[in-house]
Design a protein around this motif. Structure first.
Motif, PDB file in Angstrom:
ATOM      1  N   SER A   1       2.094   1.693  -3.486  1.00  0.00           N
ATOM      2  CA  SER A   1       0.990   2.133  -4.329  1.00  0.00           C
ATOM      3  C   SER A   1       0.716   3.626  -4.165  1.00  0.00           C
ATOM      4  O   SER A   1       0.549   4.346  -5.158  1.00  0.00           O
ATOM      5  CB  SER A   1      -0.268   1.323  -3.972  1.00  0.00           C
ATOM      6  OG  SER A   1      -1.372   1.774  -4.707  1.00  0.00           O
ATOM      7  N   TRP A   2       0.686   4.106  -2.938  1.00  0.00           N
ATOM      8  CA  TRP A   2       0.462   5.532  -2.702  1.00  0.00           C
ATOM      9  C   TRP A   2       1.634   6.370  -3.205  1.00  0.00           C
ATOM     10  O   TRP A   2       1.445   7.474  -3.707  1.00  0.00           O
ATOM     11  CB  TRP A   2       0.182   5.803  -1.231  1.00  0.00           C
ATOM     12  CG  TRP A   2      -1.273   5.675  -0.925  1.00  0.00           C
ATOM     13  CD1 TRP A   2      -1.906   4.606  -0.352  1.00  0.00           C
ATOM     14  CD2 TRP A   2      -2.285   6.632  -1.205  1.00  0.00           C
ATOM     15  NE1 TRP A   2      -3.243   4.848  -0.262  1.00  0.00           N
ATOM     16  CE2 TRP A   2      -3.507   6.096  -0.771  1.00  0.00           C
ATOM     17  CE3 TRP A   2      -2.279   7.900  -1.770  1.00  0.00           C
ATOM     18  CZ2 TRP A   2      -4.708   6.783  -0.893  1.00  0.00           C
ATOM     19  CZ3 TRP A   2      -3.476   8.589  -1.889  1.00  0.00           C
ATOM     20  CH2 TRP A   2      -4.668   8.029  -1.462  1.00  0.00           C
TER      21      TRP A   2
ATOM     22  N   THR B   1       0.835  -1.200   0.000  1.00  0.00           N
ATOM     23  CA  THR B   1       0.000   0.000   0.000  1.00  0.00           C
ATOM     24  C   THR B   1       0.871   1.251   0.000  1.00  0.00           C
ATOM     25  O   THR B   1       0.564   2.232  -0.689  1.00  0.00           O
ATOM     26  CB  THR B   1      -0.941  -0.005   1.226  1.00  0.00           C
ATOM     27  OG1 THR B   1      -1.708  -1.211   1.208  1.00  0.00           O
ATOM     28  CG2 THR B   1      -1.857   1.199   1.219  1.00  0.00           C
TER      29      THR B   1
END
Length: 58
Positions: A38-39, A35
């Motif tokens: 991804s960010w 995550t």
């Protein structure tokens, strides 16, 4: 900018400044490393060769 985006921008910036791998930083923050990656991509924040942080206009 919504609160979620702002929170992740701060988190990704702190990750790059920390010098830690995504795995180590994510473990310390109690978040998922995938995550975090991804960010980082979503926000356009990447660590350059000199350890600089680059922001891409939204």
């Amino acid at each position: 900018m919504d609160e979620n985006r702002s929170t992740w921008r701060d988190r990704v910036t702190r990750w790059h400044k920390s010098g830690h791998s995504a795995r180590v930083f994510a473990e310390q923050e109690g978040i998922n490393a995938g995550t975090l990656y991804s960010w980082s991509r979503r926000l356009g924040i990447f660590s350059g060769a000199l350890g600089l942080i680059h922001f891409r206009p939204l």
